[in-house]
Each structure stands twice: as C-alpha cells, then as structure tokens.
Design a protein around this motif. Structure first.
Motif, PDB file in Angstrom:
ATOM      1  N   HIS A 257      84.145  91.389  80.556  1.00  0.00           N
ATOM      2  CA  HIS A 257      85.606  91.527  81.031  1.00  0.00           C
ATOM      3  C   HIS A 257      86.137  92.802  80.424  1.00  0.00           C
ATOM      4  O   HIS A 257      87.404  93.402  80.673  1.00  0.00           O
ATOM      5  N   THR A 289      86.892  86.091  82.194  1.00  0.00           N
ATOM      6  CA  THR A 289      87.848  86.206  83.272  1.00  0.00           C
ATOM      7  C   THR A 289      87.233  84.854  84.173  1.00  0.00           C
ATOM      8  O   THR A 289      88.009  84.433  85.173  1.00  0.00           O
ATOM      9  N   ASP A 291      84.970  84.824  86.258  1.00  0.00           N
ATOM     10  CA  ASP A 291      84.846  85.602  87.725  1.00  0.00           C
ATOM     11  C   ASP A 291      83.702  84.780  88.533  1.00  0.00           C
ATOM     12  O   ASP A 291      82.475  85.352  88.159  1.00  0.00           O
ATOM     13  N   LYS A 358      88.249  81.725  88.795  1.00  0.00           N
ATOM     14  CA  LYS A 358      88.095  81.648  90.321  1.00  0.00           C
ATOM     15  C   LYS A 358      87.405  80.207  90.415  1.00  0.00           C
ATOM     16  O   LYS A 358      86.579  79.767  89.605  1.00  0.00           O
TER      17      LYS A 358
END
Length: 585
Positions: A257, A289, A291, A358
């Motif tokens: 990140h 994050t 992700d 996410k």
C-alpha cells in the motif's frame, strides 16, 4: 546466471565480468577493483554506465561517482564490510541436490514465519528444518535478508536488495538452506521490501536522485519513483533474481500500500510469472488497503490482518489503536472473515478515518493467510509480548484449532508451536550513535499515546532497539521447547497439522463457504464444502461460559481438549474450547 539482469556485476566463464549501473546525471563513473587500477566506465543511453573487465568471482569492487562519493554497487550480490564496504563479484553456480522440487499447491501450504538472524543465521535455520517438517510445516517464510546497516535488524531497513546480509551467512549458505528445505518437502518464501530503503547505507540519493519522488513520502522515508523504467526494472528483476538464482518458491511483498504506482504490481506479477514459467511460484501481499482486485489473478494471497485482530480482541479484550475497529463485535467480525475473507470491504475504519477494502466474498479461502501471531503483531508491541503472555492457554489452543483446521492458509510465527513466552522485540543494530538515538527516542514517542505509557518513566522501560540485549532477548531458546508446556503445545500443533494434511489437504483447493454464525457474544461456528464434497464444520467459543452449539455432522476431526466434543450435544460448547467435525461425501 539463469537470467540477464540490467544491474550489477555478472561474471562470465571467461573470467571477465560485466559491470553496469544506472546513474543519470553523473559526469562519469569509475570502477574501482580492490588491488587493481581504476577503470572509467562507458556511458550508454538513458543514464546507464557499463564496463566489461577482468574480474573473477570473489573480486571486491565499488563505483566512484564523478559527481559524488565512492559507493557500493546498489545491485551488489554480496558485501564485504557491511553496506558501506566492498561489493563482491558472485558466482551463482550451485550443485543443486533437489532441482526438480515442486512445492505443494498453494491451498495446502502451512506457513512458518521466521527471522533468520534470531535462529542463528542460514545454517541455524537449516538445523531446524527437520523438526519443522516433522511438525507438519511445508512452507517457511523468511523475514527480509537484504543487506542492512549494522549487526542486527528485523530486515525492513535493507538497502542492498540483491545481497543477503553477511551476518546471516553467504549466498552459498542461503542456497544450501533452500536446497535442504526442498529435500525435506519444505518450500521457501522470502519477504522482500520494495516500498522504501532503510535509513543507513542507501546511496541511491547520490547515484540517481530521480530514483525517488519529490512529492510523496512514506512513513519510512522518501517514496520510490516507479514511474522510471530503470527503477521498476531494479525491483522486478530483484524478484526474478531471488526466485531463479536461489530457487525460492515465492515472495511475500511487504506493505505494498506504500507503493505509489497503480501499475507496478501488475507488471511485477506478469514478468515474474513469465520468468518462472513451468514452476509453482507463490506471490503473497501485505496490503493495508484490502484491495481484493489484486487477488483475482496477479497474486496468490494476502496476509489477512483482520482475522488476527478479531482473534486477538477475543482472547485479550484489548481495544487500543487498530483493535478499536474490531472491539465492538469481534465474534461478528470474525464470522464475516471466515465466510468472506476481509472484515473491512469498503466500510470506514475508525482507526484510519476512511473507507478500507473491497468486496472479497468471491475469492477462494486460499487467497487469505491467517495467523494468531506474526512479527508485526508481536514486535510492534512496546514490550514485544507474545499471545501466550496475554491470554489463557485454553483460549489459545482453541484459536489454533480454528486457524489450522480452516481452509484459509494458516501461518505460524516462530515459537508458536511450543508456546514461547519470550518476547519478540523490535531490534536494530545501527552503527551510528545519532541514528541509534533517533530510533530509540522515536520508538518511545510512538507509544506515548497509549495509556499504559503516558508516564515518561514507563516509556523509559521500553527496550532500546539498538541494544544488543534487545536482539538477544528475542532469540528462541531450546529450553522453552523442551519444557512441559512447550512439549504439550508442540504435540497439539503437530496433531492438528497431521489431521489437516491427511484429511483436508487434497480437497482444500475447491473449498467454498457454506455458512458462518455467531455463538453467543464470543463464539463462532462456520462450515465449508471441500472439493470432494465433504463438509467441514468448526465451532470455537472464546468466552468464559459454555454456549449452545449444534454439533457438526460426521466424525470429530479435532478438539482443543479431550472430551470437549462429547459434551457439546448436552452441555454446549465449553468455555474457551473448539471442535472441528468432518462429514465425508
């Protein structure tokens, strides 16, 4: 060499060596060879300098910058005299005893994180490999070994990414470690740091100031400018170098990140896969994050801090710093992690003050590496306490059962298997007194915001990272392993890993979540369908009272203590206990 690298000293069979350096803006670069005359290097387009010279493996060399100091090779493969010393021309030929080794498919991996220096260097790690194989470990993950300044370091202050630190051993020692591991059926992953350099011994600012961005900084220093192609190549080729020249089986990329470029990681993955075609190579991320997109093809897995934080809160009740994000409903958050992977999938983190993550429910369980401890979560505590000093042992056994029986990839931290109570502290060994003082004071200021260290006198008791005693206190001790508590825990962990390998292993690749629910305030019950159609059920209670629980179907696969499973139908799941059941198809 199995690959042609843009940087560094590449020896040829003729006794000559190609030297190459990216130093844009320098009016000239001179190659200095110990005991021989200096030789000017030839300018090439785009800021490159090169020279082919007589230099056998073992030759000591460095570069004299026309507009700066004399520096080691930033792509040095080995050093003589720490990071400021001479670089060494290195022959990477090795008589590999197990050249056809293939690691287990990633969903079957059982990872063991270790610090090479704390375990006695590369040869010290070799001495432990048979024990780890017997325990049931099939993958070791070595904290960074890139050369750092001084005698001791976690490894995240490395400045010469191609050179194993000489305090751990030679390149040949590291290759012997990998080869020995392969002979025992153990894959080897290396932790690499591509987001920053350490504070001592980094000469890139003198060699090529454009290596760094002027507009972005990381928590550890200037951000690396991945918009420059030679910069990207330096790190991507480093990944290929470790995997090909040392026959490593994977890499764990630290704190991605903090890499300020959205395209670098994808390019790294693609080029690594191409350069290692035909091999099973693991690529694992640390990424704050969350992700999930990175795990849809480019990378195999990510360290899932969410699971650690949930388990830690359930076991200890702590709610400071990032634990505040889980303290409101740790069991509920753990349920989501067992079912979907990440806890934070776009929600606002109280600790960070912004949205994080996410959606991850579509990813396979093997996309997540779960642990009860790792170097960060132990060593970033002021006093380096392990979970065994913070929670009751029956709760810890229950957490290990959940960790080692669930389909996600489990990771142990060195000492977990024998209930080590020794601290793992943050340690450095910087030779500069000024830097040592800055690190010491920075460490104490970091904890000033914690209630337990509001008092300056208490902060003074935080171990000095640069003191040799701090590193010594963090080294494993055989006496702990052969103690009664150590032997009991090692037997328990070994039993769990044997059950995982024999009953679950071949069917983990196709595992999918069926359900997950809370049991009271501090318990969880989760089910998965395995690739052969079998159903795995795990229930764990971390509270102080029994909790109603529907037993899983099938036979008992594992229990945290004898008799726990038998009591479930009538009395519920006992306090601080866990059970796994398996219903075969």
């Amino acid at each position: 060499m199995s690959h042609s690298y843009s940087f560094g000293a590449l020896p040829a069979p003729s006794g000559r060596t190609r030297f190459r350096l990216w130093a844009p803006g320098q009016p000239g670069v001179t190659l200095e060879i110990q005991g021989a005359a200096s030789q000017p290097m030839t300018s090439e387009p785009d800021g490159w300098w090169s020279l082919e010279a007589e230099a056998m493996p073992g030759t000591r060399y460095r570069y004299a910058l026309g507009d700066g100091p004399t520096v080691p090779d930033p792509a040095s493969h080995a050093q003589d005299g720490d990071v400021d010393g001479w670089s060494i021309v290195t022959d990477h030929a090795h008589d590999w005893k197990h050249p056809d080794f293939k690691p287990r498919p990633w969903p079957q991996a059982v990872v063991y994180e270790l610090h090479a220096g704390a375990m006695g260097g590369f040869r010290g790690v070799m001495d432990e490999l048979q024990r780890l194989a017997t325990l049931g470990v099939n993958t070791i993950e070595i904290m960074p070994v890139a050369d750092f300044a001084g005698a001791a370091n976690w490894g995240y202050d490395g400045v010469l990414p191609y050179a194993p630190d000489e305090t751990y051993g030679t390149p040949e020692d590291l290759k012997a470690l990998v080869d020995t591991a392969h002979g025992l059926g153990i894959a080897v992953i290396l932790d690499v740091v591509y987001n920053h350099f350490g504070p001592a011994g980094n000469y890139w600012h003198s060699i090529a100031p454009d290596f760094f961005r002027k507009d972005i900084h990381t928590p550890w220093g200037d951000a690396i400018d991945f918009r420059e192609k030679p910069v990207r190549d330096f790190f991507i080729e480093n990944a290929i170098f470790w995997l090909n020249e040392y026959r490593l089986d994977g890499l764990r990329l630290d704190a991605v990140h903090a890499i300020a470029d959205d395209t670098f990681l994808g390019e790294l993955s693609a080029r690594v896969r191409k350069a290692t075609a035909g091999r099973e190579v693991y690529l694992v991320l640390e990424n704050e994050t969350n992700d999930a997109d990175r795990l849809e093809g480019d990378f195999d897995a990510q360290w899932n801090d969410d699971v650690h934080h949930c388990l830690h809160v359930l076991l200890t009740g702590e709610h400071d710093a990032y634990y505040a994000d889980y303290a409101d409903d740790p069991a509920g958050h753990l349920v989501r992690a067992l079912r979907e992977g990440f806890v934070y999938q776009g929600e606002v983190s109280k600790n960070l003050g912004h949205e994080r993550g996410k959606p991850s429910g579509h990813l396979p369980p093997s996309a997540f590496v779960n642990c009860l401890q790792n170097h960060d979560q132990v060593g970033n505590r002021a006093l380096g306490e392990r979970i065994f000093a913070l929670a009751p042992v029956d709760g810890i056994r229950s957490a290990f059962l959940l960790l080692l029986m669930a389909p996600q990839v489990p990771m142990l931290f060195m000492g977990d298997e024998y209930a080590s109570g020794k601290p793992f502290l943050f340690f450095t060994g910087f030779p500069s007194p000024e830097l040592a003082e800055a690190v010491r004071e920075g460490r104490r200021k970091e904890f000033a915001r914690f209630p337990a260290f509001n008092d300056p006198e208490k902060r003074e008791k935080i171990p000095d990272p640069n003191a040799p005693a701090t590193f010594a206190a963090s080294r494993p001790e055989k006496e702990e392993r052969v103690s009664e508590a150590g032997l009991h825990m090692e037997s328990f962990i070994s039993t769990l890993l044997r059950a995982r390998a024999m009953r679950l292993g071949p069917h983990l690749a196709e595992a999918t979540s069926l359900s997950a629910e809370k049991l009271g305030a501090k318990g969880v019950r989760a089910q998965w369908r395995l690739g052969d159609g079998a159903v795995l059920t795990i229930a764990a209670q971390f509270g102080d009272q029994p909790v109603p629980c529907t037993p899983g179907e099938g036979t008992i696969l594992a229990e945290s203590a004898p008799g726990v499973a038998d009591a479930v139908p009538a009395d519920g799941l006992a306090a601080r206990s866990a059970v796994a059941w398996l219903k075969v198809a």
